[in-house]
Design a protein around this motif. Sequence first.
Motif, PDB file in Angstrom:
ATOM      1  N   SER A  31      -6.408  -0.678   5.994  1.00 37.63           N
ATOM      2  CA  SER A  31      -7.557  -1.779   5.948  1.00 37.63           C
ATOM      3  C   SER A  31      -8.586  -1.252   4.918  1.00 37.63           C
ATOM      4  CB  SER A  31      -8.028  -1.935   7.436  1.00 37.63           C
ATOM      5  OG  SER A  31      -6.999  -2.438   8.100  1.00 37.63           O
ATOM      6  N   GLU A  32      -9.057  -2.208   4.019  1.00 34.44           N
ATOM      7  CA  GLU A  32     -10.112  -1.915   3.324  1.00 34.44           C
ATOM      8  C   GLU A  32     -11.240  -2.713   3.561  1.00 34.44           C
ATOM      9  OE1 GLU A  32     -10.269   0.607   1.226  1.00 34.44           O
ATOM     10  OE2 GLU A  32      -8.088   1.227   1.090  1.00 34.44           O
ATOM     11  N   SER A  33     -12.542  -2.437   3.037  1.00 36.76           N
ATOM     12  CA  SER A  33     -13.612  -3.268   3.472  1.00 36.76           C
ATOM     13  C   SER A  33     -14.004  -4.010   2.172  1.00 36.76           C
ATOM     14  CB  SER A  33     -14.658  -2.345   3.914  1.00 36.76           C
ATOM     15  OG  SER A  33     -15.092  -1.474   2.949  1.00 36.76           O
ATOM     16  N   GLN A  34     -13.644  -3.628   1.028  1.00 36.72           N
ATOM     17  CA  GLN A  34     -14.128  -4.438  -0.197  1.00 36.72           C
ATOM     18  C   GLN A  34     -13.816  -6.019   0.053  1.00 36.72           C
ATOM     19  OE1 GLN A  34     -12.406  -1.146  -2.927  1.00 36.72           O
ATOM     20  NE2 GLN A  34     -13.942  -2.240  -4.202  1.00 36.72           N
ATOM     21  N   ALA A  35     -14.654  -6.919  -0.987  1.00 35.34           N
ATOM     22  CA  ALA A  35     -14.424  -8.110  -0.867  1.00 35.34           C
ATOM     23  C   ALA A  35     -13.853  -8.708   0.336  1.00 35.34           C
ATOM     24  CB  ALA A  35     -13.083  -8.336  -1.734  1.00 35.34           C
ATOM     25  N   GLY A  36     -14.986  -8.412   1.479  1.00 38.22           N
ATOM     26  CA  GLY A  36     -15.146  -8.996   2.753  1.00 38.22           C
ATOM     27  C   GLY A  36     -13.903  -8.639   3.423  1.00 38.22           C
ATOM     28  N   GLY A  37     -12.974  -7.575   3.237  1.00 35.12           N
ATOM     29  CA  GLY A  37     -12.022  -7.133   3.852  1.00 35.12           C
ATOM     30  C   GLY A  37     -10.740  -7.392   3.563  1.00 35.12           C
ATOM     31  N   TYR A  38      -9.653  -6.338   3.558  1.00 32.31           N
ATOM     32  CA  TYR A  38      -8.193  -6.626   2.972  1.00 32.31           C
ATOM     33  C   TYR A  38      -7.410  -5.798   3.497  1.00 32.31           C
ATOM     34  CZ  TYR A  38      -8.639  -3.659  -0.978  1.00 32.31           C
ATOM     35  OH  TYR A  38      -8.650  -2.490  -1.740  1.00 32.31           O
ATOM     36  N   LEU A  54      -4.304  -3.109   2.210  1.00 30.23           N
ATOM     37  CA  LEU A  54      -3.711  -2.598   1.106  1.00 30.23           C
ATOM     38  C   LEU A  54      -2.246  -2.332   1.234  1.00 30.23           C
ATOM     39  CD1 LEU A  54      -4.454  -1.551  -1.801  1.00 30.23           C
ATOM     40  CD2 LEU A  54      -4.659   0.566  -0.958  1.00 30.23           C
ATOM     41  N   ILE A  55      -1.296  -2.816   0.815  1.00 22.60           N
ATOM     42  CA  ILE A  55       0.046  -2.382   1.114  1.00 22.60           C
ATOM     43  C   ILE A  55       0.394  -1.271  -0.076  1.00 22.60           C
ATOM     44  CG2 ILE A  55       2.279  -3.206   0.996  1.00 22.60           C
ATOM     45  CD1 ILE A  55       1.341  -6.027   1.465  1.00 22.60           C
ATOM     46  N   MET A  56       0.938  -0.019   0.306  1.00 18.16           N
ATOM     47  CA  MET A  56       1.449   1.030  -0.423  1.00 18.16           C
ATOM     48  C   MET A  56       2.861   1.008  -0.107  1.00 18.16           C
ATOM     49  SD  MET A  56      -1.752   3.498   0.739  1.00 18.16           S
ATOM     50  CE  MET A  56      -1.688   2.522   2.122  1.00 18.16           C
ATOM     51  N   ALA A  57       3.788   1.366  -1.507  1.00 16.73           N
ATOM     52  CA  ALA A  57       5.076   1.128  -1.523  1.00 16.73           C
ATOM     53  C   ALA A  57       5.196   2.374  -2.557  1.00 16.73           C
ATOM     54  CB  ALA A  57       5.571  -0.055  -2.112  1.00 16.73           C
ATOM     55  N   LYS A  58       6.315   3.286  -1.846  1.00 13.21           N
ATOM     56  CA  LYS A  58       6.987   4.477  -2.661  1.00 13.21           C
ATOM     57  C   LYS A  58       8.471   4.665  -2.565  1.00 13.21           C
ATOM     58  CE  LYS A  58       5.021   8.396  -2.321  1.00 13.21           C
ATOM     59  NZ  LYS A  58       4.624   9.819  -1.733  1.00 13.21           N
ATOM     60  N   ALA A  59       9.067   4.865  -3.548  1.00 14.42           N
ATOM     61  CA  ALA A  59      10.714   4.796  -3.492  1.00 14.42           C
ATOM     62  C   ALA A  59      10.959   6.124  -2.334  1.00 14.42           C
ATOM     63  CB  ALA A  59      11.327   5.117  -4.778  1.00 14.42           C
ATOM     64  N   LYS A  60      11.910   5.733  -1.489  1.00 16.79           N
ATOM     65  CA  LYS A  60      12.423   6.844  -0.481  1.00 16.79           C
ATOM     66  C   LYS A  60      13.130   7.943  -1.397  1.00 16.79           C
ATOM     67  CE  LYS A  60      13.724   3.731   3.282  1.00 16.79           C
ATOM     68  NZ  LYS A  60      14.671   3.230   4.070  1.00 16.79           N
ATOM     69  N   SER A  61      13.281   9.324  -0.755  1.00 16.07           N
ATOM     70  CA  SER A  61      13.667  10.165  -1.791  1.00 16.07           C
ATOM     71  C   SER A  61      15.238   9.920  -2.310  1.00 16.07           C
ATOM     72  CB  SER A  61      14.066  11.428  -0.570  1.00 16.07           C
ATOM     73  OG  SER A  61      14.401  12.360  -1.003  1.00 16.07           O
ATOM     74  N   GLY A  62      15.171  10.456  -3.628  1.00 13.56           N
ATOM     75  CA  GLY A  62      16.244  10.420  -4.256  1.00 13.56           C
ATOM     76  C   GLY A  62      16.773   8.950  -4.722  1.00 13.56           C
ATOM     77  N   ALA A  98       3.182   2.132  -5.648  1.00 12.26           N
ATOM     78  CA  ALA A  98       2.508   0.699  -6.002  1.00 12.26           C
ATOM     79  C   ALA A  98       2.026   0.082  -5.003  1.00 12.26           C
ATOM     80  CB  ALA A  98       3.953  -0.070  -6.411  1.00 12.26           C
ATOM     81  N   TYR A  99       0.891  -0.521  -5.458  1.00 16.59           N
ATOM     82  CA  TYR A  99      -0.076  -1.205  -4.543  1.00 16.59           C
ATOM     83  C   TYR A  99      -0.419  -2.738  -4.547  1.00 16.59           C
ATOM     84  CZ  TYR A  99      -1.860   3.671  -4.693  1.00 16.59           C
ATOM     85  OH  TYR A  99      -1.722   5.037  -4.410  1.00 16.59           O
ATOM     86  N   ALA A 100      -0.561  -3.381  -3.574  1.00 16.12           N
ATOM     87  CA  ALA A 100      -0.642  -4.775  -3.517  1.00 16.12           C
ATOM     88  C   ALA A 100      -1.830  -5.074  -2.422  1.00 16.12           C
ATOM     89  CB  ALA A 100       0.572  -5.703  -3.161  1.00 16.12           C
ATOM     90  N   GLY A 101      -2.752  -5.929  -2.800  1.00 12.31           N
ATOM     91  CA  GLY A 101      -3.417  -6.279  -1.695  1.00 12.31           C
ATOM     92  C   GLY A 101      -3.638  -7.654  -1.048  1.00 12.31           C
ATOM     93  N   PRO A 139      -4.877   1.485  -6.874  1.00 13.78           N
ATOM     94  CA  PRO A 139      -5.280   0.857  -5.946  1.00 13.78           C
ATOM     95  C   PRO A 139      -6.420  -0.128  -6.118  1.00 13.78           C
ATOM     96  CG  PRO A 139      -5.772   3.325  -5.401  1.00 13.78           C
ATOM     97  CD  PRO A 139      -5.019   2.949  -6.701  1.00 13.78           C
ATOM     98  N   ALA A 140      -7.374   0.411  -7.174  1.00 13.90           N
ATOM     99  CA  ALA A 140      -8.622  -0.175  -7.541  1.00 13.90           C
ATOM    100  C   ALA A 140      -7.981  -1.777  -8.133  1.00 13.90           C
ATOM    101  CB  ALA A 140      -9.536   0.600  -8.431  1.00 13.90           C
ATOM    102  N   ASP A 141      -6.960  -1.876  -8.542  1.00 13.37           N
ATOM    103  CA  ASP A 141      -6.649  -3.142  -9.399  1.00 13.37           C
ATOM    104  C   ASP A 141      -5.910  -4.098  -8.213  1.00 13.37           C
ATOM    105  OD1 ASP A 141      -7.248  -2.048 -11.827  1.00 13.37           O
ATOM    106  OD2 ASP A 141      -5.161  -1.061 -12.169  1.00 13.37           O
ATOM    107  N   ALA A 142      -5.723  -3.703  -7.071  1.00 12.35           N
ATOM    108  CA  ALA A 142      -5.062  -4.381  -6.157  1.00 12.35           C
ATOM    109  C   ALA A 142      -6.202  -4.878  -5.165  1.00 12.35           C
ATOM    110  CB  ALA A 142      -4.071  -3.647  -5.362  1.00 12.35           C
TER     111      ALA A 142
END
Length: 227
Positions: free
Chosen positions: A110-117, A119-127, A167-170, A220-223
């Motif tokens: 949870s982020e507080s910018q822009a009234g609150g949103y 942040l979804i974070m995605a990383k590839a699983k190992s391998g 990767a980040y998406a807001g 994350p700042a771009d999301a």
Amino acid sequence: MSGNRRKAFLVSAALVGGAMLMTACQDSDAATDTGASQSSPSAAQAGGAAASSGSSASDSGQGTDKGTDATGKGTEADAGAGSGVDTGDGKREQVEQICGANDISWSTRSESQAGGYILIMAKAKSGITCYLPAELPTVAFGSDGTEAGPAEQSVGEQVKLSGSTTAYAGVNPKTTSEDGGKELDSIIVAVGNDDPDPVSLPVGTITVDKPIVTNWHTAPADAVPSN
């Protein structure tokens, strides 16, 4: 018959017998020689036939090897032709794997910018190395499947996920100023509408009303979603 005459007769008979024996031996040797000389061409012919047969077998082996090599080359060519995408100029580009939701380790914050949103974070699983396509992530809310609309006017770029890359998406779950909306505590995320394995991510209690989501970004700042 007197003794002398009898003796002479025996000697004469012995001489004749010896001559006949010598003649018989000569005839036998001659017959043997003749048989050998007559059989020699047959042996030569047999040897020639064997050599010819060996040569044919060798030629046959060479033909088989050549045929096998040709088949192998054809198989390799077909295998190469079956992979990648034709660019139209005779070259082929390798097709990259598109990420599915089950290829990714997910997390939210949870982020507080822009009234609150959120942040979804995605990383590839190992391998795993895969690509998030240049399109919005699919984010849905509640049992009615309300989907988040675009928070940006244009589609972003494809993102390669591998190792520690994130990767980040807001997501802004509520873009309206009025009171009301659905109270929820999780969101459903997928990589595009055709992803067969969407995931449910906990987000705490949120109010959902006309939600929006950004494209995938590597910072994350771009999301940060904005109305």
